[in-house]
Design a protein around this motif. Sequence first.
Motif, PDB file in Angstrom:
ATOM      1  N   GLY A 151      -6.338  10.937  -7.767  1.00  0.00           N
ATOM      2  CA  GLY A 151      -5.785   9.809  -8.492  1.00  0.00           C
ATOM      3  C   GLY A 151      -6.837   8.776  -8.834  1.00  0.00           C
ATOM      4  N   THR A 152      -6.403   7.745  -9.521  1.00  0.00           N
ATOM      5  CA  THR A 152      -7.307   6.634  -9.822  1.00  0.00           C
ATOM      6  C   THR A 152      -7.298   5.604  -8.698  1.00  0.00           C
ATOM      7  OG1 THR A 152      -5.505   5.626 -11.102  1.00  0.00           O
ATOM      8  CG2 THR A 152      -7.136   6.904 -12.322  1.00  0.00           C
ATOM      9  N   SER A 153      -6.321   5.716  -7.796  1.00  0.00           N
ATOM     10  CA  SER A 153      -6.246   4.953  -6.549  1.00  0.00           C
ATOM     11  C   SER A 153      -5.348   5.761  -5.621  1.00  0.00           C
ATOM     12  CB  SER A 153      -5.663   3.555  -6.795  1.00  0.00           C
ATOM     13  OG  SER A 153      -4.251   3.613  -6.895  1.00  0.00           O
ATOM     14  N   PRO A 154      -5.231   5.396  -4.356  1.00  0.00           N
ATOM     15  CA  PRO A 154      -4.374   6.163  -3.451  1.00  0.00           C
ATOM     16  C   PRO A 154      -2.918   6.242  -3.894  1.00  0.00           C
ATOM     17  CG  PRO A 154      -5.846   4.765  -2.188  1.00  0.00           C
ATOM     18  CD  PRO A 154      -6.005   4.363  -3.628  1.00  0.00           C
ATOM     19  N   CYS A 211      -1.910   5.624  -7.372  1.00  0.00           N
ATOM     20  CA  CYS A 211      -1.784   5.730  -8.831  1.00  0.00           C
ATOM     21  C   CYS A 211      -2.525   6.954  -9.359  1.00  0.00           C
ATOM     22  CB  CYS A 211      -2.339   4.488  -9.520  1.00  0.00           C
ATOM     23  SG  CYS A 211      -1.360   3.001  -9.266  1.00  0.00           S
ATOM     24  N   PHE A 212      -1.900   7.642 -10.306  1.00  0.00           N
ATOM     25  CA  PHE A 212      -2.555   8.740 -11.015  1.00  0.00           C
ATOM     26  C   PHE A 212      -2.981   8.322 -12.414  1.00  0.00           C
ATOM     27  CE2 PHE A 212      -2.269  12.496 -13.848  1.00  0.00           C
ATOM     28  CZ  PHE A 212      -3.309  13.237 -13.302  1.00  0.00           C
ATOM     29  N   SER A 213      -2.340   7.317 -12.972  1.00  0.00           N
ATOM     30  CA  SER A 213      -2.618   6.827 -14.330  1.00  0.00           C
ATOM     31  C   SER A 213      -2.433   7.930 -15.370  1.00  0.00           C
ATOM     32  CB  SER A 213      -4.041   6.257 -14.426  1.00  0.00           C
ATOM     33  OG  SER A 213      -4.246   5.248 -13.468  1.00  0.00           O
ATOM     34  N   PHE A 245       1.847   9.187  -5.689  1.00  0.00           N
ATOM     35  CA  PHE A 245       1.528   8.352  -6.841  1.00  0.00           C
ATOM     36  C   PHE A 245       2.800   7.684  -7.360  1.00  0.00           C
ATOM     37  CE2 PHE A 245      -1.729  11.890  -7.462  1.00  0.00           C
ATOM     38  CZ  PHE A 245      -2.732  11.199  -6.797  1.00  0.00           C
ATOM     39  N   GLY A 246       2.829   6.371  -7.270  1.00  0.00           N
ATOM     40  CA  GLY A 246       4.012   5.642  -7.682  1.00  0.00           C
ATOM     41  C   GLY A 246       4.216   5.582  -9.178  1.00  0.00           C
ATOM     42  N   ASP A 247       3.194   5.966  -9.967  1.00  0.00           N
ATOM     43  CA  ASP A 247       3.324   5.917 -11.424  1.00  0.00           C
ATOM     44  C   ASP A 247       3.622   7.283 -12.036  1.00  0.00           C
ATOM     45  OD1 ASP A 247       0.844   7.010 -10.878  1.00  0.00           O
ATOM     46  OD2 ASP A 247      -0.269   5.735 -12.275  1.00  0.00           O
ATOM     47  N   LEU A 256       0.805  -1.213   0.000  1.00  0.00           N
ATOM     48  CA  LEU A 256       0.000   0.000   0.000  1.00  0.00           C
ATOM     49  C   LEU A 256       0.839   1.263   0.000  1.00  0.00           C
ATOM     50  CD1 LEU A 256      -2.734  -1.031   2.597  1.00  0.00           C
ATOM     51  CD2 LEU A 256      -2.979  -0.863   0.104  1.00  0.00           C
ATOM     52  N   ALA A 257       2.088   1.161   0.419  1.00  0.00           N
ATOM     53  CA  ALA A 257       2.931   2.343   0.507  1.00  0.00           C
ATOM     54  C   ALA A 257       3.437   2.752  -0.871  1.00  0.00           C
ATOM     55  CB  ALA A 257       4.121   2.065   1.418  1.00  0.00           C
ATOM     56  N   PRO A 258       3.421   4.053  -1.198  1.00  0.00           N
ATOM     57  CA  PRO A 258       3.949   4.495  -2.483  1.00  0.00           C
ATOM     58  C   PRO A 258       5.459   4.333  -2.527  1.00  0.00           C
ATOM     59  CG  PRO A 258       3.421   6.382  -1.091  1.00  0.00           C
ATOM     60  CD  PRO A 258       2.914   5.154  -0.381  1.00  0.00           C
ATOM     61  N   PRO A 259       6.031   4.098  -3.700  1.00  0.00           N
ATOM     62  CA  PRO A 259       7.475   3.970  -3.800  1.00  0.00           C
ATOM     63  C   PRO A 259       8.184   5.235  -3.342  1.00  0.00           C
ATOM     64  CG  PRO A 259       6.377   3.264  -5.815  1.00  0.00           C
ATOM     65  CD  PRO A 259       5.342   3.907  -4.955  1.00  0.00           C
TER      66      PRO A 259
END
Length: 201
Positions: free
Chosen positions: A56-59, A61-63, A32-34, A22-25
């Motif tokens: 974002g599209t998830s906690p 990810c921003f996509s 957002f990890g992406d 669950l943790a972002p990189p």
Amino acid sequence: MFKRTAVSALTILVATLGSLALAPPAGSVAGFGDVPGQIFYTDAVQWMADNNITAGTSPTCFSPNGYVTRGQAAAFMWRMEGSPSAPVHPFNDVSKSWQQGPVSWMYANAITSGTTSLTYSPEDTLTRGQLAALLFRLAGNPAGSPAHLFNDVVRPWQQDAISWMSDQGITTGTTSLTFSPEATVTRGQLATFFYRYKGKP
């Protein structure tokens, strides 16, 4: 005793792995990890997250390469402008609750007249030419911009909007001679256009 210890160790391991998933990189932008650092939409996405324009599209990810629908574009623009209230729109195809306020505001302020008098087409993807027109109308249809240099912009209703965007530094095109008005807007591109529109705050 050994069995209980093994089970406890396994439980701790699963919990740890779950929290790591669950943790972002490390070094991610706005959580957002992406969204990598030092790319054209990096600062724009951070600004959107800081100002509650996007979650974002998830906690995590921003996509940024995902396409933007007309309903999503309305919501982003509405939040960017402070989520103002407006009379209810006349469109019969806008059914999602989170789209109602944004589309009503856009209609009331002549930013959109819909795809017909009774439809907004919120699930259709948004093109770069359409986004240019929406931003231009949001700005009040400013006049006086020198003509753009893009050789692929041929529709009359796109000319003033894209000339204005080019003059204001909101776009540099997809190349020096193309704007790609019929291409679908990505989330990273939309973030960048909005960020530049606001003067890169």
